[in-house]
Design an enzyme around this catalytic site. Structure first.
Site, PDB file in Angstrom:
ATOM      1  N   TRP A  40       6.243  -5.970 -33.631  1.00 21.18           N
ATOM      2  CA  TRP A  40       5.079  -6.261 -34.172  1.00 21.18           C
ATOM      3  C   TRP A  40       5.114  -7.851 -34.978  1.00 21.18           C
ATOM      4  O   TRP A  40       5.754  -7.629 -35.906  1.00 21.18           O
ATOM      5  CB  TRP A  40       4.359  -5.279 -35.087  1.00 21.18           C
ATOM      6  CG  TRP A  40       3.067  -5.594 -35.934  1.00 21.18           C
ATOM      7  CD1 TRP A  40       2.963  -6.128 -37.118  1.00 21.18           C
ATOM      8  CD2 TRP A  40       1.718  -5.902 -35.332  1.00 21.18           C
ATOM      9  NE1 TRP A  40       1.770  -6.680 -37.396  1.00 21.18           N
ATOM     10  CE2 TRP A  40       0.796  -6.332 -36.316  1.00 21.18           C
ATOM     11  CE3 TRP A  40       1.279  -5.708 -33.918  1.00 21.18           C
ATOM     12  CZ2 TRP A  40      -0.467  -6.812 -36.082  1.00 21.18           C
ATOM     13  CZ3 TRP A  40      -0.047  -6.037 -33.703  1.00 21.18           C
ATOM     14  CH2 TRP A  40      -0.947  -6.401 -34.711  1.00 21.18           C
ATOM     15  N   ASP A  89       4.599  -3.059 -26.084  1.00 23.71           N
ATOM     16  CA  ASP A  89       5.091  -3.436 -27.319  1.00 23.71           C
ATOM     17  C   ASP A  89       6.123  -2.417 -27.811  1.00 23.71           C
ATOM     18  O   ASP A  89       7.013  -2.613 -28.644  1.00 23.71           O
ATOM     19  CB  ASP A  89       4.106  -3.856 -28.365  1.00 23.71           C
ATOM     20  CG  ASP A  89       3.197  -5.153 -28.615  1.00 23.71           C
ATOM     21  OD1 ASP A  89       3.775  -5.907 -27.605  1.00 23.71           O
ATOM     22  OD2 ASP A  89       2.422  -5.244 -29.133  1.00 23.71           O
ATOM     23  N   GLU A 147     -11.322  -0.681  -3.404  1.00 19.91           N
ATOM     24  CA  GLU A 147     -10.739   0.068  -2.573  1.00 19.91           C
ATOM     25  C   GLU A 147      -9.285   0.824  -3.019  1.00 19.91           C
ATOM     26  O   GLU A 147      -9.074   0.824  -4.159  1.00 19.91           O
ATOM     27  CB  GLU A 147     -10.301  -0.939  -1.396  1.00 19.91           C
ATOM     28  CG  GLU A 147      -9.149  -1.922  -2.012  1.00 19.91           C
ATOM     29  CD  GLU A 147      -8.850  -3.018  -0.815  1.00 19.91           C
ATOM     30  OE1 GLU A 147      -9.404  -3.221   0.205  1.00 19.91           O
ATOM     31  OE2 GLU A 147      -7.901  -3.641  -1.013  1.00 19.91           O
ATOM     32  N   ASP A 206       0.843  -1.186   0.057  1.00 16.12           N
ATOM     33  CA  ASP A 206       0.109  -0.236  -0.185  1.00 16.12           C
ATOM     34  C   ASP A 206       1.002   1.182  -0.147  1.00 16.12           C
ATOM     35  O   ASP A 206       0.736   2.190   0.896  1.00 16.12           O
ATOM     36  CB  ASP A 206      -0.993   0.166   1.234  1.00 16.12           C
ATOM     37  CG  ASP A 206      -1.543  -1.402   1.312  1.00 16.12           C
ATOM     38  OD1 ASP A 206      -2.208  -1.949   0.176  1.00 16.12           O
ATOM     39  OD2 ASP A 206      -1.945  -1.486   2.649  1.00 16.12           O
TER      40      ASP A 206
END
Length: 482
Positions: free
Chosen positions: A366, A381, A225, A49
């Site tokens: 690609w 990518d 949350e 957190d």
């Protein structure tokens, strides 16, 4: 009259020609507004957190949940990376009995009206699940040495499970966002928003912005949350975490216009799919509970989050201490929305490389062929880690962000993305010298390790390794790190 018209048309054509780029001439390019920044992950082991804020004093301040759930800690450093080795100070410890005596979770630090405030959640020694939100106030320039006082519980519309308070300002109005359980609904937590009267109290009726309804929000538990807010281009974006805190944990996104009534739920649009999820290729699982900060030069947005380096957990995820604090650059799509990409592999974070003479196009792979394209999706990518060259020191290799172990290499002078096979030939073909940009020293050009004088360049938006001989060639071989 006819001659006048001819002269006028001629002048217009000359002017138009001056505005156009002649064939074979490089376009004028500017250094990107948001140059590359890199960090080495993780920033902190066993810190969940995470919240990192850059203050006006030049320091970054970092707090997070510790696995013992018993105290609030702070670090500070002049760089984000420096937080990894900065001294950690405990500024507050849980009560021995009663409220604020258990489950000390998700602290955030904010500087408001000349004072420091830490928002956190805590249970009670008599009921560790009686989680409520509390506030500390600190007086002093340095919060690590400030005098801290308890301002008490943030009271909301119900006395129910509530946590993950965060605060932000839009158009001069300060808001509190948090997660809370509606006692009348069979779920865990929703996201709520209210105005603030003081840094520790809300005013008016809170509104619900998001409830876990999508399948990706309800795995294990029905959870929304950990709200976190970033603003850009007249828009307010609120990320939040969803599902159980194991590998299913992920981020969703809410969006609103900054000029809208933020307390009207209709002002917000919710993403139908998660924006940040586990990635087996990079060995990152359960990314979530994020915050946002900025790079040291102030030009890049940084997403801060926790995750684990493994998928399977024995027992309750809350008892697993190995969530780590991590950071990476947040990118922005052409439509102005944030692009989180994927949680990148441990180690140095990747970069993107834009073309010098086609600034909207980025180096990418690609179907394993290397090329340049605009509006690359998925983002990863077009992300590459610049690592020590496979052929030796003083050189670099470009490793794919979403295919770790795959590198850009030349083959028949075409550039491909291929898996490192461990051979000396592959290492040589996938190794380059990093040079100052051939068209702009602020950029970068990559010279082949085993074919001196040949550089990675694009030609009709496909990448080759060639010898540049003209201004256009040099422009085609120049890139900017972003």
């Amino acid at each position: 009259m006819a001659r006048h018209v001819v002269r006028l048309l001629t002048a217009m054509l000359v002017a138009l020609a001056a505005c156009l780029v002649a064939p074979g001439s490089p376009a004028q390019a500017a250094v990107p507004d948001s140059p590359a920044v890199t960090y080495t992950n993780p920033i902190a082991e066993k810190r969940a957190d995470p919240h990192i804020v850059r203050h006006t004093d030049g320091y970054y301040y970092f707090t997070a949940t510790v696995p013992e759930y018993d105290r609030i800690v702070l670090r500070r450093a002049t760089t984000i990376q420096g937080l990894s080795t900065a001294q950690e100070v405990t500024i507050w410890t849980k009560h021995a009995s009663g409220a604020m005596g258990a489950h000390i979770w998700a602290p955030e630090i904010h500087f408001i009206d000349g004072k420091w405030y830490v928002y956190f959640a805590a249970g009670s020694t008599s009921d560790v699940w009686a989680i409520r939100m509390y506030v500390l106030e600190g007086t002093g320039a340095n919060p690590l040495t400030a005098s801290w006082t308890e301002k008490g519980q943030i009271k909301t519309q119900w006395e129910s499970f509530s946590l993950d308070a965060t605060t932000f300002v839009v158009n001069g109005v300060r808001y509190l966002a948090w997660a809370q359980r509606d006692p009348s609904v069979n779920n865990n937590t929703d996201i709520y928003l209210a105005r603030m009267a003081t840094p520790w109290t809300i005013t008016g009726t809170p509104v619900m912005l998001s409830r876990p309804t999508y399948s990706w929000e309800t795995v294990g538990f029905k959870v929304n949350e950990g709200p976190a807010v970033i603003q850009r281009g007249g828009k307010v974006f609120m990320s939040y975490s969803a599902s159980a805190t194991d590998s299913n944990y992920c981020l969703g996104l809410l969006s609103a216009s900054a000029s809208a009534n933020l307390l009207n739920p209709a002002s917000w649009t919710k993403s139908s799919a998660p924006v940040f999820t586990s990635n087996a290729s990079t060995s990152q699982y359960g990314p979530g509970h994020n915050s946002f900060t900025v790079s040291e030069d102030g030009k890049s947005d940084i997403v801060v989050y926790h995750d684990r380096s493994y998928k399977d957990i024995s027992g309750d995820p809350l008892n697993d201490p190995n969530r780590r604090t991590r950071v990476q650059k947040l990118y922005w799509k052409a439509d102005g929305t944030p692009d989180f990409g994927i949680p990148v592999a441990d180690g140095v974070t990747p970069q993107r490389f834009s073309s010098y003479n086609f600034p909207d196009r980025f180096m990418r792979h690609w179907e394993y062929r290397a090329r340049t394209d605009a509006n690359v999706a998925p983002l990863a990518d077009s992300q590459f880690r610049v690592v020590t060259g496979l052929a030796g020191s003083g050189t670099v290799s470009l490793e794919s962000a979403n295919f770790p172990g795959y590198f850009l290499r030349h083959k028949n002078f075409e550039v491909w993305l291929e898996k490192n096979d461990g051979t000396a030939g592959f290492a040589s073909d996938a190794t380059f010298y990093r040079r100052a940009g051939l068209s702009d020293a602020a950029g970068v050009s990559y010279e082949s390790y085993n074919y001196a004088g040949r550089y990675i360049r694009h030609w009709e938006h496909v990448l080759f390794v060639q010898t540049p001989s003209t201004a256009t060639d040099r422009a085609d071989a120049t890139f900017y790190g972003q």
